[in-house]
Motif scaffolding. Structure first.
Motif, PDB file in Angstrom:
ATOM      1  N   GLY A 181      17.365  55.687  17.971  1.00  0.00           N
ATOM      2  CA  GLY A 181      18.504  56.525  17.633  1.00  0.00           C
ATOM      3  C   GLY A 181      19.113  56.146  16.314  1.00  0.00           C
ATOM      4  O   GLY A 181      18.519  55.403  15.523  1.00  0.00           O
ATOM      5  N   LEU A 182      20.317  56.645  16.090  1.00  0.00           N
ATOM      6  CA  LEU A 182      21.071  56.379  14.863  1.00  0.00           C
ATOM      7  C   LEU A 182      22.133  55.327  15.149  1.00  0.00           C
ATOM      8  O   LEU A 182      22.887  55.447  16.129  1.00  0.00           O
ATOM      9  CB  LEU A 182      21.720  57.664  14.360  1.00  0.00           C
ATOM     10  CG  LEU A 182      22.678  57.542  13.178  1.00  0.00           C
ATOM     11  CD1 LEU A 182      21.937  57.076  11.929  1.00  0.00           C
ATOM     12  CD2 LEU A 182      23.374  58.875  12.935  1.00  0.00           C
ATOM     13  N   GLN A 192       3.801  56.450  21.406  1.00  0.00           N
ATOM     14  CA  GLN A 192       3.965  57.541  20.437  1.00  0.00           C
ATOM     15  C   GLN A 192       5.029  57.214  19.394  1.00  0.00           C
ATOM     16  O   GLN A 192       5.122  57.909  18.373  1.00  0.00           O
ATOM     17  CB  GLN A 192       4.343  58.840  21.171  1.00  0.00           C
ATOM     18  CG  GLN A 192       5.819  59.013  21.507  1.00  0.00           C
ATOM     19  CD  GLN A 192       6.300  58.081  22.601  1.00  0.00           C
ATOM     20  OE1 GLN A 192       5.517  57.424  23.275  1.00  0.00           O
ATOM     21  NE2 GLN A 192       7.615  58.037  22.792  1.00  0.00           N
ATOM     22  N   GLY A 193       5.818  56.186  19.634  1.00  0.00           N
ATOM     23  CA  GLY A 193       6.828  55.770  18.666  1.00  0.00           C
ATOM     24  C   GLY A 193       8.207  56.324  18.977  1.00  0.00           C
ATOM     25  O   GLY A 193       8.353  57.385  19.597  1.00  0.00           O
ATOM     26  N   THR A 194       9.213  55.588  18.540  1.00  0.00           N
ATOM     27  CA  THR A 194      10.603  56.036  18.665  1.00  0.00           C
ATOM     28  C   THR A 194      11.322  55.740  17.351  1.00  0.00           C
ATOM     29  O   THR A 194      11.171  54.663  16.776  1.00  0.00           O
ATOM     30  CB  THR A 194      11.306  55.360  19.864  1.00  0.00           C
ATOM     31  OG1 THR A 194      12.622  55.905  20.015  1.00  0.00           O
ATOM     32  CG2 THR A 194      11.402  53.846  19.709  1.00  0.00           C
ATOM     33  N   GLN A 195      12.077  56.718  16.869  1.00  0.00           N
ATOM     34  CA  GLN A 195      12.724  56.599  15.563  1.00  0.00           C
ATOM     35  C   GLN A 195      13.995  55.764  15.668  1.00  0.00           C
ATOM     36  O   GLN A 195      14.846  56.009  16.540  1.00  0.00           O
ATOM     37  CB  GLN A 195      13.072  57.984  15.018  1.00  0.00           C
ATOM     38  CG  GLN A 195      13.834  57.975  13.710  1.00  0.00           C
ATOM     39  CD  GLN A 195      12.973  57.543  12.531  1.00  0.00           C
ATOM     40  OE1 GLN A 195      11.860  58.026  12.359  1.00  0.00           O
ATOM     41  NE2 GLN A 195      13.494  56.632  11.714  1.00  0.00           N
ATOM     42  N   VAL A 196      14.118  54.823  14.758  1.00  0.00           N
ATOM     43  CA  VAL A 196      15.344  54.044  14.604  1.00  0.00           C
ATOM     44  C   VAL A 196      15.869  54.287  13.195  1.00  0.00           C
ATOM     45  O   VAL A 196      15.144  54.071  12.221  1.00  0.00           O
ATOM     46  CB  VAL A 196      15.091  52.543  14.828  1.00  0.00           C
ATOM     47  CG1 VAL A 196      16.331  51.724  14.467  1.00  0.00           C
ATOM     48  CG2 VAL A 196      14.678  52.283  16.266  1.00  0.00           C
ATOM     49  N   THR A 197      17.103  54.739  13.108  1.00  0.00           N
ATOM     50  CA  THR A 197      17.731  55.002  11.816  1.00  0.00           C
ATOM     51  C   THR A 197      19.025  54.214  11.733  1.00  0.00           C
ATOM     52  O   THR A 197      19.894  54.328  12.604  1.00  0.00           O
ATOM     53  CB  THR A 197      18.031  56.498  11.641  1.00  0.00           C
ATOM     54  OG1 THR A 197      16.812  57.244  11.757  1.00  0.00           O
ATOM     55  CG2 THR A 197      18.640  56.766  10.263  1.00  0.00           C
TER      56      THR A 197
END
Length: 112
Positions: free
Chosen positions: A10-11, A104-109
């Motif tokens: 997440g953000l 599949q990956g997870t977005q880190v922002t």
């Protein structure tokens, strides 16, 4: 066939924390290492941390002291606790069972 599914990305603001989770399914019996990698656009995938089965964790220098890798063998899960996140930690984070099983990956922002 083994499958891995990440969650928890997440953000977050600089200095914040996130906890990534990875759940495995399929043929995951026996001893195996678990790892987290990350990748930013235009760069190769890099190791973040790896936890051998029954061994001590290894962390790359850029996360040492900030990230903690752990596992729940019974639930076939691996976690990555990420503290004091910085903008340079922004990436897609992947769960990995060496040599060839990836999530599949997870977005880190990390951004203010």
């Amino acid at each position: 066939q083994m499958q891995l599914v990440e969650s928890g990305g997440g953000l977050v603001q600089p200095g914040g924390s996130l906890r990534l989770s990875c759940r495995g399914s399929g043929s995951l019996d026996g001893r195996y290492a678990l790892a987290w990698h990350r990748q930013v656009p235009g760069k190769g995938r890099e190791l973040v941390a790896i936890l051998p089965d029954g061994g001590r964790p290894y962390y790359e220098s850029f996360v040492k002291g900030r990230f903690i890798i752990s596992r729940d063998h019974a639930r076939k899960m691996v976690f990555l606790q990420m503290n004091n996140l910085q903008p340079e930690d922004t990436a897609i984070y992947y769960c990995h069972i060496p040599p060839r099983t990836w999530g599949q990956g997870t977005q880190v922002t990390v951004s203010s």
